[in-house]
Design a protein around this motif. Structure first.
Motif, PDB file in Angstrom:
ATOM      1  N   ILE A 277       1.332   1.692  -3.730  1.00 49.60           N
ATOM      2  CA  ILE A 277       0.099   2.224  -4.323  1.00 49.60           C
ATOM      3  C   ILE A 277       0.022   3.730  -4.138  1.00 49.60           C
ATOM      4  CG2 ILE A 277      -2.413   2.310  -4.024  1.00 49.60           C
ATOM      5  CD1 ILE A 277      -2.330  -0.712  -3.514  1.00 49.60           C
ATOM      6  N   ASN A 278       0.377   4.220  -2.947  1.00 49.49           N
ATOM      7  CA  ASN A 278       0.277   5.659  -2.681  1.00 49.49           C
ATOM      8  C   ASN A 278       1.422   6.443  -3.297  1.00 49.49           C
ATOM      9  OD1 ASN A 278      -2.098   6.495  -0.780  1.00 49.49           O
ATOM     10  ND2 ASN A 278      -1.422   4.497  -0.041  1.00 49.49           N
TER      11      ASN A 278
ATOM     12  N   GLY B 152      -4.269   6.052  -4.990  1.00 49.56           N
ATOM     13  CA  GLY B 152      -4.644   5.799  -3.608  1.00 49.56           C
ATOM     14  C   GLY B 152      -6.099   6.133  -3.344  1.00 49.56           C
TER      15      GLY B 152
ATOM     16  N   SER C  69      -8.819  -0.593   3.982  1.00 51.81           N
ATOM     17  CA  SER C  69      -9.113   0.812   3.672  1.00 51.81           C
ATOM     18  C   SER C  69      -8.519   1.736   4.728  1.00 51.81           C
ATOM     19  CB  SER C  69     -10.627   1.035   3.553  1.00 51.81           C
ATOM     20  OG  SER C  69     -11.270   0.780   4.782  1.00 51.81           O
TER      21      SER C  69
ATOM     22  N   VAL D 175      -8.350   3.323  -4.771  1.00 52.67           N
ATOM     23  CA  VAL D 175      -8.316   2.176  -3.864  1.00 52.67           C
ATOM     24  C   VAL D 175      -9.172   2.440  -2.633  1.00 52.67           C
ATOM     25  CG1 VAL D 175      -6.823   0.813  -2.338  1.00 52.67           C
ATOM     26  CG2 VAL D 175      -6.064   1.385  -4.662  1.00 52.67           C
ATOM     27  N   GLN D 176      -9.043   3.653  -2.081  1.00 55.18           N
ATOM     28  CA  GLN D 176      -9.785   4.002  -0.870  1.00 55.18           C
ATOM     29  C   GLN D 176     -11.284   3.980  -1.129  1.00 55.18           C
ATOM     30  OE1 GLN D 176      -8.131   4.365   1.790  1.00 55.18           O
ATOM     31  NE2 GLN D 176      -9.605   5.098   3.271  1.00 55.18           N
TER      32      GLN D 176
ATOM     33  N   PHE E 226       0.817  -1.218   0.000  1.00 57.51           N
ATOM     34  CA  PHE E 226       0.000   0.000   0.000  1.00 57.51           C
ATOM     35  C   PHE E 226       0.849   1.266   0.000  1.00 57.51           C
ATOM     36  CE2 PHE E 226      -3.175  -3.120   1.097  1.00 57.51           C
ATOM     37  CZ  PHE E 226      -4.255  -2.681   0.345  1.00 57.51           C
TER      38      PHE E 226
ATOM     39  N   ASN F  80      -4.715   1.897   4.037  1.00 61.19           N
ATOM     40  CA  ASN F  80      -4.429   2.747   2.880  1.00 61.19           C
ATOM     41  C   ASN F  80      -4.592   4.227   3.225  1.00 61.19           C
ATOM     42  OD1 ASN F  80      -4.073   3.021  -0.198  1.00 61.19           O
ATOM     43  ND2 ASN F  80      -5.976   4.120   0.178  1.00 61.19           N
TER      44      ASN F  80
END
Length: 458
Positions: A150-151, A158, A308, A161-162, A147, A311
């Motif tokens: 991802i960010n 991000g 979640s 995804v969130q 993660f 993230n």
């Protein structure tokens, strides 16, 4: 010639890509984590097994969180810069106070929260799969790395995804709420039991206050949207809206989820389960309506909730490093923005490293205790920053002002004082550590102030 052009080239800036929905999802994702499934048992215990007082504690916990978020909304709309509380404390008190908050967030608050969630996720699946302590650490490390990547790839990635995980996470919770409230066969007893009715009003208030402290851990994370205010579209309007919506929505979910438990399970069943250490009452609700598949549903919902939250924390907390470095109070590399993805990549990588170290060296209890106590200190100071800034900068434009001022400030401050006093007497060792880390941050502040030159942010 070429070197001169390079030195004058504008530095990449963070991209404004977060709106009201995405901002709300960041906070909802952080606040609604695994705690929704087990914190209710602690709240009920601390309320003397009174369902009425327990629901009151959840409502009051949400109200206190809402009061704090109203104060953050005014400060954030007034100064919509990336950095959140760090910026507000620096303006209201002194840069050293802002940095002390930032330091505890960098060392304990951010990485500690990330590590705790990453560890909690594989532990939640132990009811379905045999996962050893070693594999818990390995899985937690993998989650932190994934993660973070991802960010680093961009706030929009991000954000997607969130949003996705939040929607998927909330659906099973809503199913349990609907089944419990509309098809539950028990009428909760909201009257005080015999033992509570013999207590004095002061004793009851103290008991409910103790229960509120437990509920506030479930609301933890409500301050984190302001850290990405510099990446919000029209933050003067969207920041207050996102704060109010997310805290209000979370409060409703917590209250209804626990009401669904009271409607589905008998008081005797609830009392027996808690006494035997079975704190995940939401699992029993799912099993009641869905049989053995209810275990799988709850496990999936818990996984989505924690993913979640993980993230959202990784996205938000790394901005503390970035803001401090922009002010010359960390090494310049922490202010580096990826030229392609427009994210504070080095800060994200360092946060990942600290989180992994904590995941391998500490357990959940040690991590969360420090986070709660030290966070409450600076949350209270942030609330008090609202009247201070109104006195010091009365002519600054405030697109949003705290509702119910000054009572909002008074009630929120008293609430945080209760939290701090309870924690200090119940766990003095953790409290002293929580106080010591920011003080070390003050020393680090002076080192950077006098031995390193601030970077030019123009």
């Amino acid at each position: 010639m070429n070197s001169s052009k390079k030195s004058q080239a504008p530095q990449p800036k963070l991209k404004r890509a977060i709106g009201v929905f995405s901002g709300s999802n960041i906070l909802v994702g952080i606040m609604i984590g695994s705690g929704i499934f087990y914190i209710g048992s602690y709240v009920l215990q601390r309320s003397g097994m009174s369902m009425g007082l327990a629901l009151m504690a959840w409502l009051l916990g949400g109200l206190i969180t809402l009061l704090g978020s109203l104060c953050l909304a005014e400060l954030g709309a007034m100064n919509p810069a990336t950095g959140g509380i760090y910026i507000y404390l620096s303006d209201a008190y002194s840069p050293i106070v802002g940095y002390m908050f930032n330091f505890q967030s960098m060392i304990i608050g951010g990485p500690g929260s990330v590590a705790a969630i990453a560890i909690a996720l594989p532990i939640a699946f132990r009811t379905l799969l045999p996962i050893s302590d070693l594999w818990v650490k390995i899985i937690a490390t993998s989650l932190i790395i994934i993660f973070t990547i991802i960010n680093v790839l961009g706030v929009e990635v991000g954000k997607i995804v969130q949003n996705s995980f939040n929607v998927l996470k909330v659906l099973p919770l809503i199913l349990i709420i609907i089944l419990g409230i509309f098809w539950g066969r028990y009428i909760p007893n909201f009257t005080m039991n015999t033992r509570i009715s013999t207590l004095s009003p002061v004793a009851i208030i103290k008991m409910v206050s103790f229960a509120i402290i437990a509920s506030l851990w479930a609301y933890e994370g409500w301050t984190n949207l302001n850290t990405v205010a510099g990446e919000m579209k029209n933050p003067q309007k969207n920041l207050p809206r996102a704060l109010l919506f997310s805290v209000g929505f979370t409060t409703i979910v917590y209250v209804l989820f626990n009401l669904a438990i009271y409607r589905t399970l008998s008081f005797g069943h609830i009392q027996s389960a808690i006494n035997n250490g079975q704190l995940y009452l939401g699992t029993d609700v799912a099993k009641h309506f869905l049989g053995t598949s209810g275990n799988v549903l709850v496990a999936i919902s818990m996984a989505l909730a924690m993913i979640s939250a993980l993230n959202g924390m990784i996205l938000a907390f790394a901005r503390y490093y970035y803001a401090a470095a922009k002010d010359g109070l960390l090494w310049r590399v922490f202010a580096h923005v990826h030229p392609k993805f427009k994210t504070p990549d080095f800060s994200l990588w360092m946060q990942m490293l600290f989180s992994i170290i904590l995941a391998w060296s500490r357990n959940l209890d040690q991590l969360t205790s420090l986070v709660v106590f030290s966070g409450a200190i600076f949350n209270m100071l942030t609330v008090l920053a609202v009247p201070l800034m109104r006195v010091r900068k009365p002519h600054v434009i405030r697109p949003y002002k705290v509702w119910g001022y000054p009572w909002t400030i008074i009630i929120a401050t008293i609430s945080f004082l209760i939290i701090l006093s309870n924690n200090f007497f119940d766990d003095p060792v953790t409290s002293f550590i929580g106080l010591g880390i920011p003080l070390i941050g003050g020393i680090v502040y002076w080192i950077f102030k006098y031995y390193y030159h601030p970077i030019n942010t123009n």
